[in-house]
Design a protein around this motif. Structure first.
Motif, short mmCIF file in Angstrom:
data_model
loop_
_atom_site.label_atom_id
_atom_site.label_comp_id
_atom_site.label_asym_id
_atom_site.label_seq_id
_atom_site.Cartn_x
_atom_site.Cartn_y
_atom_site.Cartn_z
N CYS A 282 -61.49 28.87 61.95
CA CYS A 282 -63.12 28.55 61.40
C CYS A 282 -63.37 29.81 60.70
O CYS A 282 -62.90 30.86 60.72
CB CYS A 282 -63.86 28.56 62.71
SG CYS A 282 -65.72 28.51 62.44
N CYS B 180 -65.15 22.89 61.42
CA CYS B 180 -65.11 23.40 62.65
C CYS B 180 -65.84 22.32 63.72
O CYS B 180 -66.88 22.23 63.43
CB CYS B 180 -65.66 24.89 62.99
SG CYS B 180 -65.55 25.49 64.72
N HIS C 274 -63.13 30.30 65.98
CA HIS C 274 -62.24 28.91 66.78
C HIS C 274 -61.39 28.91 65.94
O HIS C 274 -61.11 28.75 64.61
CB HIS C 274 -63.21 27.71 66.69
CG HIS C 274 -62.39 26.44 67.46
ND1 HIS C 274 -62.44 25.22 66.87
CD2 HIS C 274 -61.61 26.49 68.48
CE1 HIS C 274 -61.93 24.39 67.79
NE2 HIS C 274 -61.18 25.20 68.47
N ASN D 283 -66.19 30.76 60.32
CA ASN D 283 -67.56 31.59 60.86
C ASN D 283 -66.92 32.44 61.77
O ASN D 283 -66.49 32.35 62.79
CB ASN D 283 -68.37 30.50 61.56
CG ASN D 283 -69.54 31.22 62.08
OD1 ASN D 283 -69.89 32.25 62.12
ND2 ASN D 283 -70.18 30.51 62.84
ZN LIG Z 1 -66.43 27.49 64.16
#
Ligand SMILES: [Zn+2]
Length: 99
Positions: A47, A21, A54, A49
């Motif tokens: 992403c 990312c 994102h 996470n």
């Molecule tokens: Zn990210």
């Protein structure tokens, strides 16, 4: 921290490259991709996470040929990689030379 993935034998050790990312540097997951031209593909990344979230599009473009195809498609024109140039910025020809 557990190592849950360890029991998965790495039989199919794909050479799949990892994308990170651009915002949080976590690994990204390729969700889908679309071949737009024979040498250009768009890949949708997410992403991993959750705190980041994102989602983005990346472009995968064929840039240069390293080893020519044995079955070349005449409609495809991919530049061959050339050796590292030994001369960088020599004047190609005198300005007066026309043609
Ligand atoms: Zn990210």
């Amino acid at each position: 921290m557990t190592h849950a993935a360890q029991h998965l034998a790495p039989k199919h050790r794909e050479s799949r490259f990892r994308v990170r990312c651009p915002h949080c540097n976590s690994f990204a997951r390729a969700r889908s991709s679309k071949q737009l031209t024979p040498i250009y593909r768009e890949v949708r990344f997410e992403c991993t996470n959750d705190a980041c979230g994102h989602v983005w599009l990346a472009g995968l473009e064929t840039l240069r040929t390293l080893c020519p195809s044995e079955q070349p498609n005449p409609e495809i024109d991919i530049p061959l990689t050339v050796a590292v140039p030994t001369t960088s910025a020599e004047p190609a020809a005198p300005a007066a030379a026309a043609g």
